[in-house]
Every structure is written in structure tokens, then in C-alpha cells.
Design a protein around this motif. Sequence first.
Motif, PDB file in Angstrom:
ATOM      1  N   TYR A   5      42.012  -5.047  54.680  1.00 56.60           N
ATOM      2  CA  TYR A   5      42.728  -4.803  53.429  1.00 56.60           C
ATOM      3  C   TYR A   5      42.475  -5.924  52.440  1.00 56.60           C
ATOM      4  O   TYR A   5      42.319  -7.085  52.819  1.00 56.60           O
ATOM      5  CB  TYR A   5      44.246  -4.720  53.690  1.00 56.60           C
ATOM      6  N   TYR A  64      41.150  -0.949  62.457  1.00 57.82           N
ATOM      7  CA  TYR A  64      41.396  -2.402  62.448  1.00 57.82           C
ATOM      8  C   TYR A  64      42.412  -2.773  63.517  1.00 57.82           C
ATOM      9  O   TYR A  64      43.271  -1.964  63.881  1.00 57.82           O
ATOM     10  CB  TYR A  64      41.862  -2.879  61.060  1.00 57.82           C
ATOM     11  N   ARG A 101      44.212   0.411  65.052  1.00 59.09           N
ATOM     12  CA  ARG A 101      44.644   1.606  64.332  1.00 59.09           C
ATOM     13  C   ARG A 101      43.490   2.584  64.165  1.00 59.09           C
ATOM     14  O   ARG A 101      42.377   2.193  63.812  1.00 59.09           O
ATOM     15  CB  ARG A 101      45.144   1.250  62.911  1.00 59.09           C
ATOM     16  N   HIS A 117      42.667   5.455  58.721  1.00 58.23           N
ATOM     17  CA  HIS A 117      43.727   6.198  58.023  1.00 58.23           C
ATOM     18  C   HIS A 117      43.804   5.778  56.571  1.00 58.23           C
ATOM     19  O   HIS A 117      43.365   4.687  56.196  1.00 58.23           O
ATOM     20  CB  HIS A 117      45.090   5.951  58.696  1.00 58.23           C
ATOM     21  N   HIS A 131      46.878   5.503  53.638  1.00 53.12           N
ATOM     22  CA  HIS A 131      48.319   5.596  53.382  1.00 53.12           C
ATOM     23  C   HIS A 131      48.566   6.403  52.105  1.00 53.12           C
ATOM     24  O   HIS A 131      47.835   6.256  51.123  1.00 53.12           O
ATOM     25  CB  HIS A 131      48.923   4.200  53.203  1.00 53.12           C
TER      26      HIS A 131
HETATM   27 FE   LIG Z   1      47.097   0.789  57.377  1.00 51.66          FE
END
Ligand SMILES: [Fe+2]
Length: 230
Positions: free
Chosen positions: A101, A140, A150, A153, A155
Motif C-alpha cells: 500500500y 500481501y 491476504r 482484494h 476495498h
Molecule cells: Fe487490504
Amino acid sequence: MRFDQTEPGVYPALIYPPYTSTHKRGPTHEPLRIRATAPVQTNIAASTCLILPHDNDLTAQGQGEPLGEKIVVTGRVLDEDGKPVRNSLVEVWQCNAAGRYWHKRDQHAAPLDPNFFGSGKMLTDDDGRYRFVTIKPGPYPWGNHAKAWRPAHIHFSLFGSVYAQRLVTQMYFPSDPLFDYDPIFQSIPDLAARHRLIARFSMDETVSDKMLGYYFDIVLRGRDATPMDL
Ligand SMILES: [Fe+2]
């Protein structure tokens, strides 16, 4: 509008032990019941002023092309009766193709992409449809447990047309091998509801040789509600 039509098992438990941080934020007291008053039922008017150029193209927000697989994601936002939710704000955020991110708290060992910041927003049209272009996010690690990774995806945050339709959720990609190991995905008890969070590949939405297309409808409340997924 009926606010209590969501089936049991669609929304995750507020405290789900395998998802460890829910212990810290989940309430331990019974909720207080209050009557739905004006703020719940008041229409939310979204303004086109909220939307800036390139907000619906996350690949066009830097000086050059970001790295990774360019994709287009589209679908409709519907209410519990299957009617389109028009002119409503849809916000999205995600990591880059390497699984990182654009945020100071994400320090895991994957490269940032100087041309990808990972956030966008758009309004639904008269058919309830939204559409945005992005880079397929990578998986990640997130430290919940040993080997906690994870599934890829995106959000989503949706305001709907009334406050009672507010939804924060995640969209996943088909056939991800991490589904069975992810406590966030697994926290939704109902299997069918869980699978409503998985986009489907769409050749119709695929754009020639430029990007693959994914289709993801979102239902705000009701029998076919898209689950909350935080
Ligand atoms: Fe996320």
C-alpha cells in the motif's frame, strides 16, 4: 425500505477469534436499540464535484504507467429489491501489483510503485453502474498468524442513497488459492454470501488487448446482500 432483511450468516461476527484484531475492536456489550430516525432514512445526495479527473482510472494518476496487470472492474450497485442505486458514491482502495500500500504504516518488503497510489472514487450512473480501471493487486502478508497472506482484494466503500445502506467491503478475484487460509474472508459464515465477494472474469468487459475485465455487483441490504468485510 426494509432494514432488517439481511439473512443470518451474511455479515461476519464482530469478534471472530481467528481474525485477531477483532478482539480489540469488537464490542463486548449487547447493542443498544434505537429507533431509526431521520439520519438513517435521509437521502444522501452525491455531487459530481466529488469526482476529479482520473479518479476512476488508478493507472492514470502518476507520471507514467504503473507496473502490473491492467484490469477494468465494473458492476452495478443494487438495493434489496434489485433496483439500481443511482448517483451514489463508490470509493476503492488497494495495494499495488507487488502487494504494498501507498501508506507509511505499510513497511513490508515489497516495492512501492511511483506511478500507483491505489485509491479512486466514482459515482454510479442511472443504471446503478460503476466502472474503474486499475492494476490487479498482489497478495500481501499481514501478521495475523504465521504465513498470514491476504488473498488479492480491492476495498470498497459505498454510501448508497440512504445512510442505512452504508457498506464497507472487499472484492476478491476468482480461484485465489488463499481463500481457505484467510480469516477475513472466512469470517463470513454463509458460504454463498462469502462467494458474493468474488468478482467474475468477464470477456464482455475485457478491453481488446489492453486489459482483462472483472464484473462485481454489489447489493446493499436484503436477502442477497453483499457482506460487510473489514
Ligand atoms: Fe487490504
